[in-house]
Design a protein around this motif. Sequence first.
Motif, PDB file in Angstrom:
ATOM      1  N   SER A   1       5.208   9.302   4.305  1.00 27.15           N
ATOM      2  CA  SER A   1       4.181   8.655   5.110  1.00 27.15           C
ATOM      3  C   SER A   1       3.081   9.600   5.581  1.00 27.15           C
ATOM      4  CB  SER A   1       4.828   7.995   6.326  1.00 27.15           C
ATOM      5  OG  SER A   1       5.485   8.974   7.108  1.00 27.15           O
TER       6      SER A   1
ATOM      7  N   THR B   1       0.006   9.422  -5.901  1.00 28.62           N
ATOM      8  CA  THR B   1       0.517   8.336  -5.067  1.00 28.62           C
ATOM      9  C   THR B   1       1.888   8.766  -4.571  1.00 28.62           C
ATOM     10  OG1 THR B   1      -0.690   6.699  -6.354  1.00 28.62           O
ATOM     11  CG2 THR B   1       1.143   5.899  -5.016  1.00 28.62           C
ATOM     12  N   CYS B   2       2.079   8.729  -3.271  1.00 28.75           N
ATOM     13  CA  CYS B   2       3.327   9.195  -2.672  1.00 28.75           C
ATOM     14  C   CYS B   2       4.452   8.192  -2.912  1.00 28.75           C
ATOM     15  CB  CYS B   2       3.149   9.400  -1.167  1.00 28.75           C
ATOM     16  SG  CYS B   2       1.858  10.589  -0.757  1.00 28.75           S
ATOM     17  N   HIS B   3       5.658   8.718  -3.052  1.00 27.54           N
ATOM     18  CA  HIS B   3       6.848   7.885  -3.196  1.00 27.54           C
ATOM     19  C   HIS B   3       7.133   7.157  -1.893  1.00 27.54           C
ATOM     20  CE1 HIS B   3       7.866   9.474  -7.125  1.00 27.54           C
ATOM     21  NE2 HIS B   3       7.686  10.708  -6.657  1.00 27.54           N
ATOM     22  N   SER B   4       7.871   6.102  -1.972  1.00 22.36           N
ATOM     23  CA  SER B   4       8.262   5.315  -0.799  1.00 22.36           C
ATOM     24  C   SER B   4       8.941   6.209   0.229  1.00 22.36           C
ATOM     25  CB  SER B   4       9.221   4.203  -1.235  1.00 22.36           C
ATOM     26  OG  SER B   4       9.656   3.482  -0.122  1.00 22.36           O
TER      27      SER B   4
ATOM     28  N   CYS C   1       2.470  15.256  -0.670  1.00 22.44           N
ATOM     29  CA  CYS C   1       2.971  14.184   0.181  1.00 22.44           C
ATOM     30  C   CYS C   1       4.105  14.764   1.017  1.00 22.44           C
ATOM     31  CB  CYS C   1       3.535  13.044  -0.672  1.00 22.44           C
ATOM     32  SG  CYS C   1       2.317  12.241  -1.733  1.00 22.44           S
TER      33      CYS C   1
ATOM     34  N   HIS D   1       0.823  -1.199   0.000  1.00 23.58           N
ATOM     35  CA  HIS D   1       0.000   0.000   0.000  1.00 23.58           C
ATOM     36  C   HIS D   1       0.858   1.250   0.000  1.00 23.58           C
ATOM     37  CE1 HIS D   1      -2.353   3.267   1.820  1.00 23.58           C
ATOM     38  NE2 HIS D   1      -3.302   2.770   1.068  1.00 23.58           N
ATOM     39  N   SER D   2       0.571   2.160  -0.908  1.00 19.39           N
ATOM     40  CA  SER D   2       1.217   3.468  -0.933  1.00 19.39           C
ATOM     41  C   SER D   2       0.184   4.520  -0.579  1.00 19.39           C
ATOM     42  CB  SER D   2       1.786   3.765  -2.316  1.00 19.39           C
ATOM     43  OG  SER D   2       2.810   2.871  -2.630  1.00 19.39           O
TER      44      SER D   2
END
Length: 187
Positions: free
Chosen positions: A45, A39-42, A68, A18-19
């Motif tokens: 959070s 969608t946020c990068h790894s 993000c 899950h992102s």
Amino acid sequence: MDLQISVFLLFILFTAGHSLSCYECKGLNGSCADQTVQTCHSGYSQCMSSTGVSKFGEVSGKVKTKDCAFACQSGSLNLGYIKTTTSCCDTDKCNLQDAPDPSDIPNGKTCYSCDIQSCTNTLICSGDEDHCIQITSTFGGQSTVLKGCASKSLCDGIEFDLGVASFACCKGNLCNGAQSVNQRWEL
């Protein structure tokens, strides 16, 4: 016992990929009407929403931002010529609402602030800004100091030294005066 292990492994399988998704916009005209979902990068959070108001003489402006965030701390910051509020959250698309406009209601606290010539100006804090802050950065051998008011919630999350920039907060009127930036102040 095997059923518990199977359920645990399925939980890890479904949550590991899950992102986080956050709203994104950069409203340079004071509005975030054209926001999109990203969608946020790894490693990112949190979602954030920020509202900044600047005033230089008779020229003023408002900027709203959503994105993000790797690390985010909710709160307000007032450097005199710029005020900002930031709201942070950690669930999908939780930053739909804009961060509130910075408060203009004085709260009785005062801190030092800087202009181009000195850092001895007195700034009247507003809203939940109950701490003074001093930010020192060094680039190319040149040191820059910023001073102002900040909320306790912001101070609780940013007191650190990055090597090129240090952030320190203190509680009490004009407590961000001539003290050394290496000194750790009491919250």
